[in-house]
Design an enzyme around this catalytic site. Structure first.
Site, PDB file in Angstrom:
ATOM      1  N   HIS A 268     -26.550  17.749  -0.832  1.00 39.05           N
ATOM      2  CA  HIS A 268     -27.261  16.557  -1.330  1.00 39.05           C
ATOM      3  C   HIS A 268     -26.251  15.721  -2.108  1.00 39.05           C
ATOM      4  O   HIS A 268     -25.353  15.133  -1.523  1.00 39.05           O
ATOM      5  CB  HIS A 268     -28.446  17.048  -2.170  1.00 39.05           C
ATOM      6  N   HIS A 307     -27.528  12.977   8.525  1.00 38.51           N
ATOM      7  CA  HIS A 307     -28.573  12.737   7.539  1.00 38.51           C
ATOM      8  C   HIS A 307     -29.902  13.195   8.112  1.00 38.51           C
ATOM      9  O   HIS A 307     -30.129  13.049   9.309  1.00 38.51           O
ATOM     10  CB  HIS A 307     -28.639  11.237   7.193  1.00 38.51           C
ATOM     11  N   ASP A 363     -22.208   8.979   1.400  1.00 37.47           N
ATOM     12  CA  ASP A 363     -21.203   9.725   0.659  1.00 37.47           C
ATOM     13  C   ASP A 363     -19.838   9.743   1.317  1.00 37.47           C
ATOM     14  O   ASP A 363     -18.875  10.235   0.732  1.00 37.47           O
ATOM     15  CB  ASP A 363     -21.679  11.172   0.450  1.00 37.47           C
TER      16      ASP A 363
HETATM   17  N1  CMC Z   1     -21.082  18.256  10.548  1.00 40.80           N
HETATM   18  C1  CMC Z   1     -21.186  18.921  11.718  1.00 40.80           C
HETATM   19  N2  CMC Z   1     -22.347  19.134  12.369  1.00 40.80           N
HETATM   20  C2  CMC Z   1     -23.452  18.664  11.785  1.00 40.80           C
HETATM   21  C3  CMC Z   1     -23.435  17.961  10.568  1.00 40.80           C
HETATM   22  C4  CMC Z   1     -22.188  17.768   9.944  1.00 40.80           C
HETATM   23  N3  CMC Z   1     -22.100  17.103   8.782  1.00 40.80           N
HETATM   24  N4  CMC Z   1     -24.694  17.620  10.216  1.00 40.80           N
HETATM   25  C5  CMC Z   1     -25.476  18.080  11.198  1.00 40.80           C
HETATM   26  N5  CMC Z   1     -24.731  18.702  12.143  1.00 40.80           N
HETATM   27  C6  CMC Z   1     -25.202  19.271  13.428  1.00 40.80           C
HETATM   28  C7  CMC Z   1     -25.946  20.571  13.201  1.00 40.80           C
HETATM   29  O1  CMC Z   1     -25.078  21.673  13.284  1.00 40.80           O
HETATM   30  C8  CMC Z   1     -26.943  20.526  14.325  1.00 40.80           C
HETATM   31  O2  CMC Z   1     -26.277  20.860  15.519  1.00 40.80           O
HETATM   32  P1  CMC Z   1     -27.033  21.755  16.659  1.00 40.80           P
HETATM   33  O3  CMC Z   1     -28.220  20.938  17.063  1.00 40.80           O
HETATM   34  O4  CMC Z   1     -26.016  21.934  17.715  1.00 40.80           O
HETATM   35  O5  CMC Z   1     -27.412  23.030  15.954  1.00 40.80           O
HETATM   36  C9  CMC Z   1     -27.297  19.055  14.453  1.00 40.80           C
HETATM   37  O6  CMC Z   1     -26.149  18.356  13.945  1.00 40.80           O
HETATM   38  C10 CMC Z   1     -28.531  18.640  13.669  1.00 40.80           C
HETATM   39  O7  CMC Z   1     -28.319  18.949  12.324  1.00 40.80           O
HETATM   40  P2  CMC Z   1     -29.404  19.491  11.327  1.00 40.80           P
HETATM   41  O8  CMC Z   1     -28.805  20.614  10.534  1.00 40.80           O
HETATM   42  O9  CMC Z   1     -30.697  19.712  12.025  1.00 40.80           O
HETATM   43  O10 CMC Z   1     -29.588  18.244  10.380  1.00 40.80           O
HETATM   44  P3  CMC Z   1     -30.405  18.248   9.024  1.00 40.80           P
HETATM   45  O11 CMC Z   1     -31.277  17.042   9.050  1.00 40.80           O
HETATM   46  O12 CMC Z   1     -31.050  19.548   8.750  1.00 40.80           O
HETATM   47  O13 CMC Z   1     -29.237  18.088   7.934  1.00 40.80           O
HETATM   48  C11 CMC Z   1     -27.703  17.180   6.423  1.00 40.80           C
HETATM   49  C12 CMC Z   1     -28.932  16.910   7.291  1.00 40.80           C
HETATM   50  C13 CMC Z   1     -27.405  15.912   5.591  1.00 40.80           C
HETATM   51  C14 CMC Z   1     -28.004  18.337   5.436  1.00 40.80           C
HETATM   52  C15 CMC Z   1     -26.518  17.546   7.345  1.00 40.80           C
HETATM   53  O14 CMC Z   1     -26.268  16.497   8.251  1.00 40.80           O
HETATM   54  C16 CMC Z   1     -25.265  17.873   6.545  1.00 40.80           C
HETATM   55  O15 CMC Z   1     -25.105  19.015   6.094  1.00 40.80           O
HETATM   56  N6  CMC Z   1     -24.335  16.865   6.374  1.00 40.80           N
HETATM   57  C17 CMC Z   1     -23.163  17.091   5.560  1.00 40.80           C
HETATM   58  C18 CMC Z   1     -23.506  16.986   4.099  1.00 40.80           C
HETATM   59  C19 CMC Z   1     -23.710  15.548   3.675  1.00 40.80           C
HETATM   60  O16 CMC Z   1     -22.917  14.669   3.991  1.00 40.80           O
HETATM   61  N7  CMC Z   1     -24.793  15.329   2.885  1.00 40.80           N
HETATM   62  C20 CMC Z   1     -25.073  14.027   2.301  1.00 40.80           C
HETATM   63  C21 CMC Z   1     -26.347  13.450   2.791  1.00 40.80           C
HETATM   64  S1  CMC Z   1     -26.498  11.735   2.306  1.00 40.80           S
HETATM   65  C22 CMC Z   1     -26.721  11.813   0.623  1.00 40.80           C
HETATM   66  C23 CMC Z   1     -28.059  12.252   0.230  1.00 40.80           C
HETATM   67  O17 CMC Z   1     -29.040  11.554   0.569  1.00 40.80           O
HETATM   68  O18 CMC Z   1     -28.146  13.293  -0.433  1.00 40.80           O
END
Ligand code: CMC
Length: 449
Positions: A268, A307, A363
């Site tokens: 986050h 995201h 970010d």
């Molecule tokens: N790098 C590599 N792969 C990713 C990433 C990433 N940053 N984010 C998602 N994926 C992949 C994930 O492995 C999955 O792949 P598969 O379908 O093959 O298993 C697919 O994309 C869908 O991801 P998800 O985990 O279902 O996405 P989510 O909605 O649960 O997670 C997130 C959202 C923000 C937690 C995630 O994208 C992440 O960990 N990003 C990196 C951390 C980050 O930059 N966070 C800041 C968010 S913006 C600030 C805020 O609002 O807090």
């Protein structure tokens, strides 16, 4: 038959139910009537991480994740960043409308005149270890505010709510700056009422021996815009924490402290800190292909990408980019910018990321700007918490007015054993392995111990 309804057939019983649809949603409680036996509990919705559950009705922030749109109280984030200031946006979020000139004057006066914290809070901060993470200090400081303003417990009193809103928005920057000064072993700098919100924060962070610290305009403008961009983002992890904890009718300082704790997490608010660490590890643009390969192998995460809601370019990331050049003109150029730009370009050209709709989020670039301002990485999440306080307060206030407000209390699907017979300890059999902490890591040296 009403058209705005959902007809559900339970294939276990053959029975059909009609459930009303309102605002594109069905009420999870309407599923409870679906049962096989009369004395059964009834059907629930299972949605870990709330990926498809609306937890409240809100008019604070609108996001269209597919189109990359973000609006506060109906105003686009682009307009607000171009024409408004953070304090005006905070007012807009909390009170629902842009202020008139006298309203804004009063609001700014009230915030400016509540920036000081009680000296005992300073003593609390002095008790932290020299290397305490500033976010842990902020978390404690915000929680402690509730003990200085016990009347804030009267959450039904509009005057108390107003004062809590003012105090939180005014004092969080002071606590944030104090946490930085503590880390640096520098004396705390008191707020300067002659400076604007962003200037005052930078003054409390960076002032040394000069009579007055006036930061460069390019930096305060960029910081104010970053504050607007981070002010609210509807039902994200920390806002959900504020609402969840606040639903117990606890005072707003304690509810906001829950938000600070949630924001601390690397998925986050901690993401921009993680982005900087990632860029430093990549070291130079030629290492990017290898790094992206590791991401695809799932050995790494591309921090600052992806995201839960935006499945398109995060509009906040687009706006931030405009401030990179002016900030670097006013400071020193960082080679991390090149790495970030090249990383973004390559990821956006790569099917792995586009197929998963992974685009830069807010970010990805914010950390680079903070670093250019001279702010250490540990402070990034703390700086995120400053503007987000306005969003947390706005959402907390809205929840208090919500006629459907109830204590948050999800259900569960119980997966454990039932009705076991207690076994005396001498009769128990089990694996040899004793559950305990993993092998000890060397202890960090303690100051003065
Ligand atoms: N790098 C590599 N792969 C990713 C990433 C990433 N940053 N984010 C998602 N994926 C992949 C994930 O492995 C999955 O792949 P598969 O379908 O093959 O298993 C697919 O994309 C869908 O991801 P998800 O985990 O279902 O996405 P989510 O909605 O649960 O997670 C997130 C959202 C923000 C937690 C995630 O994208 C992440 O960990 N990003 C990196 C951390 C980050 O930059 N966070 C800041 C968010 S913006 C600030 C805020 O609002 O807090």
């Amino acid at each position: 038959m009403a058209t705005d309804s959902l007809t559900i057939t339970d294939n276990r019983t053959g029975q059909t139910y009609e459930v009303p649809i309102s605002d594109g949603t069905v009420r999870a409680m309407d599923l409870r009537q679906i049962k096989v036996d009369e004395d059964e509990f009834g059907m629930m919705a299972y949605d870990p991480a709330f990926t498809n559950t609306a937890s409240c009705r809100s008019s604070v922030t609108y996001i269209d994740g597919a189109a990359g749109i973000l609006e506060h109280r109906g105003y686009s984030i682009e307009q607000l960043c171009e024409k408004s200031t953070f304090l005006e946006v905070a007012y807009l979020l909390i009170f629902g409308e842009l202020p008139t000139a006298p309203q804004l004057d009063r609001w700014m006066f009230d915030i400016t005149h509540h920036t000081f914290v009680h000296e005992d809070l300073k003593h609390l901060f002095e008790g932290f270890r020299y290397d305490a993470h500033p976010m842990g200090m902020l978390l404690a400081g915000v929680g402690a505010l509730s003990t200085f303003y016990p009347d804030a417990k009267q959450i039904g009193d509009p005057e108390e709510r107003y004062m809590a809103a003012v105090r939180l928005i005014a004092k969080v920057p002071t606590l944030a700056a104090f946490s930085y000064r503590h880390n640096m072993g520098l004396p705390y700098v008191y707020p300067d009422n002659e400076l604007n919100y962003a200037e005052n924060f930078l003054s409390m962070v960076f002032k040394k021996t000069e009579d007055r610290h006036i930061p460069k305009e390019a930096l305060t403008k960029a910081l104010d815009v970053l504050f607007i961009l981070h002010a609210d983002h509807e039902q994200n992890c920390s806002t959900n924490a504020v609402r969840g904890v606040g639903s117990s009718d606890v005072d707003p300082y304690s509810a906001v402290a829950a938000g600070v704790a949630a924001l601390y997490g690397p998925l986050h608010g901690g993401a921009n800190e993680a982005v900087l660490r990632m860029l430093r590890r990549i070291e130079s643009p030629e290492n990017i292909p290898e790094f992206l390969e590791r991401v695809k192998q799932r050995d790494e995460k591309l921090m600052g990408f992806g995201h839960r809601v935006y499945k398109n370019y995060d509009p906040r990331a687009r706006i931030i980019q405009q401030y990179i050049e002016p900030v670097f003109e006013a400071t020193e150029y960082s080679p991390l910018v090149e790495i970030a730009r090249e990383l973004e370009k390559r990821a956006l050209d790569d099917e792995y990321f586009t197929e998963r709709k992974l685009y830069p989020n807010v970010d990805f670039y914010s950390g680079i700007i903070y670093e250019a301002m001279g702010i250490p990485t540990d402070m990034f999440t703390v700086i995120f918490a400053i503007p987000r306080t306005a969003g947390w307060v706005a959402q907390w206030m809205e929840m208090q007015e919500d006629p459907e407000k109830k204590i948050a209390r999800p259900r569960q699907i119980y997966t454990g054993e039932r009705e076991l017979e207690y076994v005396p300890i001498e009769q128990r059999e089990g694996p040899e392995k004793i559950v305990g902490p993993p092998a000890r890591r060397p202890k960090r040296p303690r100051r003065g111990a």
